[in-house]
Scaffold this active site. Structure first.
Site, short mmCIF file in Angstrom:
data_model
loop_
_atom_site.label_atom_id
_atom_site.label_comp_id
_atom_site.label_asym_id
_atom_site.label_seq_id
_atom_site.Cartn_x
_atom_site.Cartn_y
_atom_site.Cartn_z
N GLY A 116 0.85 -1.19 0.00
CA GLY A 116 0.00 0.00 0.00
C GLY A 116 0.88 1.23 0.00
O GLY A 116 2.09 1.14 0.18
N LYS A 117 0.29 2.36 -0.23
CA LYS A 117 1.04 3.61 -0.15
C LYS A 117 0.07 4.76 0.04
O LYS A 117 -1.06 4.71 -0.45
CB LYS A 117 1.82 3.84 -1.46
CG LYS A 117 2.93 4.85 -1.33
CD LYS A 117 4.17 4.19 -0.75
CE LYS A 117 5.40 5.03 -0.85
NZ LYS A 117 6.61 4.18 -0.71
#
Ligand code: GLU
Length: 434
Positions: A116-117
């Site tokens: 994720g980011k």
């Protein structure tokens, strides 16, 4: 426009986005794995995308709002994991690219996380500490339902640090109770891990050392140029120096220095700690323009700043023999092929800079157990994991090339690293019955 750049002819109707570029790297390795189209579509697409309005009252009491993102790319192997970036160039496609890189990165170093980011489109240099804190709290409130120790675990990235993670932890605690494992890269006093701050730079040099070794060479005595002197670049310089390499060039957002005789790394650090930049490093030292740094004479070039700095337009100017991607996606796919055609060994981001998230994993483990390790223990595990991840990728690369003697384009470290990662995520996906 069609450009023949080696591995395939790329037809460019328009510039691709960073996310499309990462997916192109994915596809080139998926081709070698003969992965089904249906799985490709599934594995490339983010599971969930959050786009939120980050609002604060600024120092003057005025309402200000910014765009914030959290992209949850894949969780087949574990909770989404990845940093939070504050930068004016943050946008949806960039964060998608970074989120998917996290999926492949966590898989290459074999930690039980997905990818994720997050990011907020802001220029932090225009905000004071109070405003940074408010921005972080507002963003945390906006995504708090969707993060957690078993769901999604943020961490520092460009322009964020332990302090910012402390604000995130506190805001999350107000809503959900004390939960240190919701975020990594925290201050030590709030449950952070020894060695986390240094981990990415340290890991970069462990991986570099292994790559040179695997190619019958050694890091000692090599001349090294580093673009970027933030957390990753500065620690990379420190450990390169400690390993006996000669740091001959560095740059940051304000200045660049190059001296074939070697730069004083301790002095660069002093300057960075004092001024927040290397710009006042040494008046006697040869200053060069920041644009030149990537094209200086050196053995090892380490881009350690932002994405897509080496492109089709400038890759031919790179003079290094080894390019180590400490930043995320510093090369476009075309640049990657141009360098490979020139015989440059490129160590891809998903393995090179995995040390940061690896020690994030150790931090998360320590938080769950409420038991904290000595720094030597953390560093030893990091060394072991980076070494075995590299050796595994190297072996896959060598096997691919041995088993396909007639192939037009050899398997590179990037191809092999993605192959390892995709295989692992694919396997976890299949075992779930998907
Ligand atoms: N931001 C770092 C990266 O790009 C670290 C992420 C983490 O520790 O979760 O790998």
């Amino acid at each position: 426009m069609a450009t023949s750049v080696g591995e395939r002819t790329m037809v460019l109707q328009r510039e691709r986005t960073p996310f499309e570029n990462v997916n192109m790297q994915f596809d080139l390795s998926a081709d070698r794995l003969q992965l089904d189209q249906n799985y490709r579509d599934f594995l490339k697409r983010p599971v969930r995308e959050l786009l939120v309005n980050v609002t604060i009252k600024d120092r003057n009491g005025c309402l200000r709002s910014f765009e914030g993102y959290r992209i949850q790319h894949n969780n087949a192997r574990g909770p989404y994991k990845g940093g939070l970036r504050y930068h004016p160039e943050v946008n949806l496609e960039e964060v998608r690219a970074l989120a998917s890189l996290m999926t492949w990165k966590c898989a290459v170093v074999n930690i039980p996380f997905g990818g994720g980011k997050g990011g907020i489109s802001i220029d932090p240099s225009t905000l004071n500490e109070y405003e940074i804190q408010e921005v972080t709290r507002s963003f945390t409130r906006a995504i708090s339902q969707f993060i957690g120790p078993q769901t999604d675990i943020p961490a520092p990235d460009v322009n964020t640090n332990a302090k910012v993670m402390g604000y995130l932890l506190d805001e999350y605690q107000r809503l959900h109770g004390f939960t240190p494992a919701v975020v990594t890269g925290k201050p030590l006093a709030l449950g952070g891990s020894l060695g986390r701050n240094e981990a990415t730079g340290r890991g970069v040099m462990f991986a570099t050392r292994e790559m040179l070794k695997a190619n019958g060479d050694r890091i000692e005595g090599k001349s090294v140029v580093i673009q970027g002197f933030g957390n990753v670049g500065s620690h990379t310089a420190k450990y390169a120096h400690e390993m006996g390499a000669k740091v001959i060039g560095v740059s940051d957002a304000f200045a660049a220095f190059y001296d074939p005789k070697g730069l004083d790394v301790n002095k660069l650090w002093e300057c960075q700690l004092r001024d927040g930049s290397i710009k006042n490093f040494d008046a006697q030292q040869a200053k060069i323009s920041r644009d030149e740094i990537l094209f200086t004479e050196c053995d090892v070039l380490i881009p350690a700043a932002l994405g897509e700095v080496i492109t089709r337009g400038n890759a031919n100017g790179v003079k290094a023999r080894w390019v180590i991607e400490a930043a995320n996606h510093p090369l476009t796919p075309e640049a990657d092929l141009i360098l490979t055609d020139k015989g440059v060994h490129v160590l891809p981001d998903i393995i090179t800079n995995a040390g940061g998230v690896y020690v994030s994993y150790l931090e998360w483990v320590q938080n769950q157990n409420n038991f904290y390790w000595k720094e030597e223990e953390v560093n030893e595990r990091l060394n072991d994991s980076m070494t075995s991840a590299f050796r595994n990728v190297h072996e896959v690369m060598v096997n691919e090339n041995t088993n396909n003697p007639g192939q037009k384009f050899p398997c590179t470290y990037r191809r092999a690293a993605y192959m390892v990662a995709i295989k692992r995520v694919y396997e976890a996906t299949k075992l779930r019955g998907l």
